[in-house]
Motif scaffolding. Structure first.
Motif, PDB file in Angstrom:
ATOM      1  N   GLY A   1      20.379 -32.598  29.063  1.00 26.28           N
ATOM      2  CA  GLY A   1      19.634 -31.433  28.610  1.00 26.28           C
ATOM      3  C   GLY A   1      19.026 -30.584  29.701  1.00 26.28           C
ATOM      4  N   VAL A   2      19.074 -31.036  30.940  1.00 25.91           N
ATOM      5  CA  VAL A   2      18.473 -30.257  32.018  1.00 25.91           C
ATOM      6  C   VAL A   2      19.327 -29.031  32.345  1.00 25.91           C
ATOM      7  N   ILE A   3      20.633 -29.203  32.458  1.00 20.26           N
ATOM      8  CA  ILE A   3      21.548 -28.104  32.745  1.00 20.26           C
ATOM      9  C   ILE A   3      22.261 -27.710  31.459  1.00 20.26           C
ATOM     10  N   GLU A   4      22.319 -26.422  31.187  1.00 16.50           N
ATOM     11  CA  GLU A   4      22.989 -25.913  29.984  1.00 16.50           C
ATOM     12  C   GLU A   4      24.509 -26.045  30.150  1.00 16.50           C
ATOM     13  N   LEU A   5      25.111 -26.898  29.334  1.00 11.25           N
ATOM     14  CA  LEU A   5      26.546 -27.155  29.440  1.00 11.25           C
ATOM     15  C   LEU A   5      27.381 -26.376  28.435  1.00 11.25           C
ATOM     16  N   ASP A   6      26.741 -25.709  27.501  1.00 10.85           N
ATOM     17  CA  ASP A   6      27.471 -24.913  26.516  1.00 10.85           C
ATOM     18  C   ASP A   6      27.928 -23.609  27.166  1.00 10.85           C
ATOM     19  N   PRO A   7      29.229 -23.404  27.325  1.00 18.49           N
ATOM     20  CA  PRO A   7      29.689 -22.189  28.000  1.00 18.49           C
ATOM     21  C   PRO A   7      29.388 -20.912  27.227  1.00 18.49           C
ATOM     22  N   GLN A   8      29.096 -21.030  25.936  1.00 18.39           N
ATOM     23  CA  GLN A   8      28.809 -19.859  25.117  1.00 18.39           C
ATOM     24  C   GLN A   8      27.314 -19.615  24.962  1.00 18.39           C
ATOM     25  N   ALA A   9      26.481 -20.433  25.552  1.00 20.43           N
ATOM     26  CA  ALA A   9      25.032 -20.261  25.418  1.00 20.43           C
ATOM     27  C   ALA A   9      24.626 -18.897  25.954  1.00 20.43           C
TER      28      ALA A   9
END
Length: 291
Positions: A205-213
């Motif tokens: 949860g620290v780094i946003e991994l959702d490419p569409q975020a």
């Protein structure tokens, strides 16, 4: 007949239509037939008599006076050019020495910014303390290119002390920290701190991994803009490939890449989009993505 243009050609049209002279020259140097000297000429216009950089080089504050963050911005341009041997760097170091606080570093911003239009996060106290952002980034870039100046050792000591005392995952603090640690000559000490940073960033949860975020989020390619970045080891090849595809798709119809924060004016937005467009293309090229 419809002419087919490549993403790079579309980006060039965007830069010629909307970019500042500095970014137009930098784009031409990186992706066309431009020269290093033309970029340097454009950059010198932002340097003040005191040796620092200002004049809204960092676009979110319209302050003509020299500011620490503008020095960092200038050094990043010089890093791309491989030109930290230019005389303007020694003048900038003299300026940094003149604004160094008792802690040994430079502040995030100086109070002169308050008198001019600026984004709210740039508002400064009257006596701001030293900050890792941008001190660590500035020292890291100077160390990377083996620049010699008395200010560097003093500021490096501040960085070591401040880095040991923090346990943050905040992007704008850790990216300068990483810049410093990747180039600090004390490798055993630096590697110890790099392991501490990696452990924090690896937490779910620290780094946003959702490419569409959407919104102002920092994704894998923000942390690892090149394959040589320290944070590249935190992500799988599949994750990087997915985010490269997503980054390429974010190119807008006008040829430029978008920004994810509010700016003071449409003109400022275009100034930032020129910079972000160069960064996006540079990342895609660094990963050998077809542009």
């Amino acid at each position: 007949m419809t002419l087919i243009t490549t993403p790079l050609q579309q980006a060039q049209d965007f830069m010629l239509t909307n970019g500042r002279l500095l970014e137009r020259q930098l784009f031409s140097y990186l992706f066309g037939d431009g020269t290093r000297e033309l970029v340097l000429q454009a950059l010198r216009a932002y340097q003040n008599a005191d040796g620092g950089f200002g004049n809204a080089l960092e676009p979110d504050k319209r302050c003509p006076d020299s500011q620490p963050q503008d020095v960092e911005f200038a050094l990043h341009v010089l890093d791309v050019l491989g030109s930290l041997d230019d005389p303007l760097v020694q003048r900038a170091c003299d300026y940094l020495d003149s604004i160094t606080t008792p802690e040994g570093g430079v502040p995030f911003a100086l109070p002169s910014v308050n008198a001019y239009p600026h984004a709210p996060w740039w508002t400064s106290d009257e006596n701001p303390p030293a900050s890792l952002n941008p001190t660590a980034a500035i020292v890291g870039l100077l160390l990377k290119h083996r620049v010699r100046h008395p200010w560097i050792e003093r500021a490096a000591q501040f960085c070591w002390q401040a880095i040991a005392a923090i346990d943050t995952t905040e992007f704008h603090t850790l990216m300068p920290v990483l810049q410093f640690l990747e180039h600090a000559p004390e490798r055993e000490r630096a590697n110890h701190e790099l392991r501490r940073v990696a452990a924090r960033l690896s937490q779910p949860g620290v780094i946003e991994l959702d490419p569409q975020a959407s919104g102002y989020v920092q994704k894998p390619l923000n942390w690892a803009p090149t394959p040589d970045s320290f944070c590249r080891r935190l992500f799988t090849d599949e994750t990087i490939a997915t985010h490269l595809d997503a980054l390429a798709r974010r190119q807008q119809a006008d040829g430029g890449w978008p920004i994810s924060w509010d700016t003071l004016s449409p003109a400022v937005a275009y100034e930032w989009r020129g910079r972000v467009t160069i960064e996006a293309l540079s990342t895609l090229r660094a990963y050998q993505y077809n542009i």
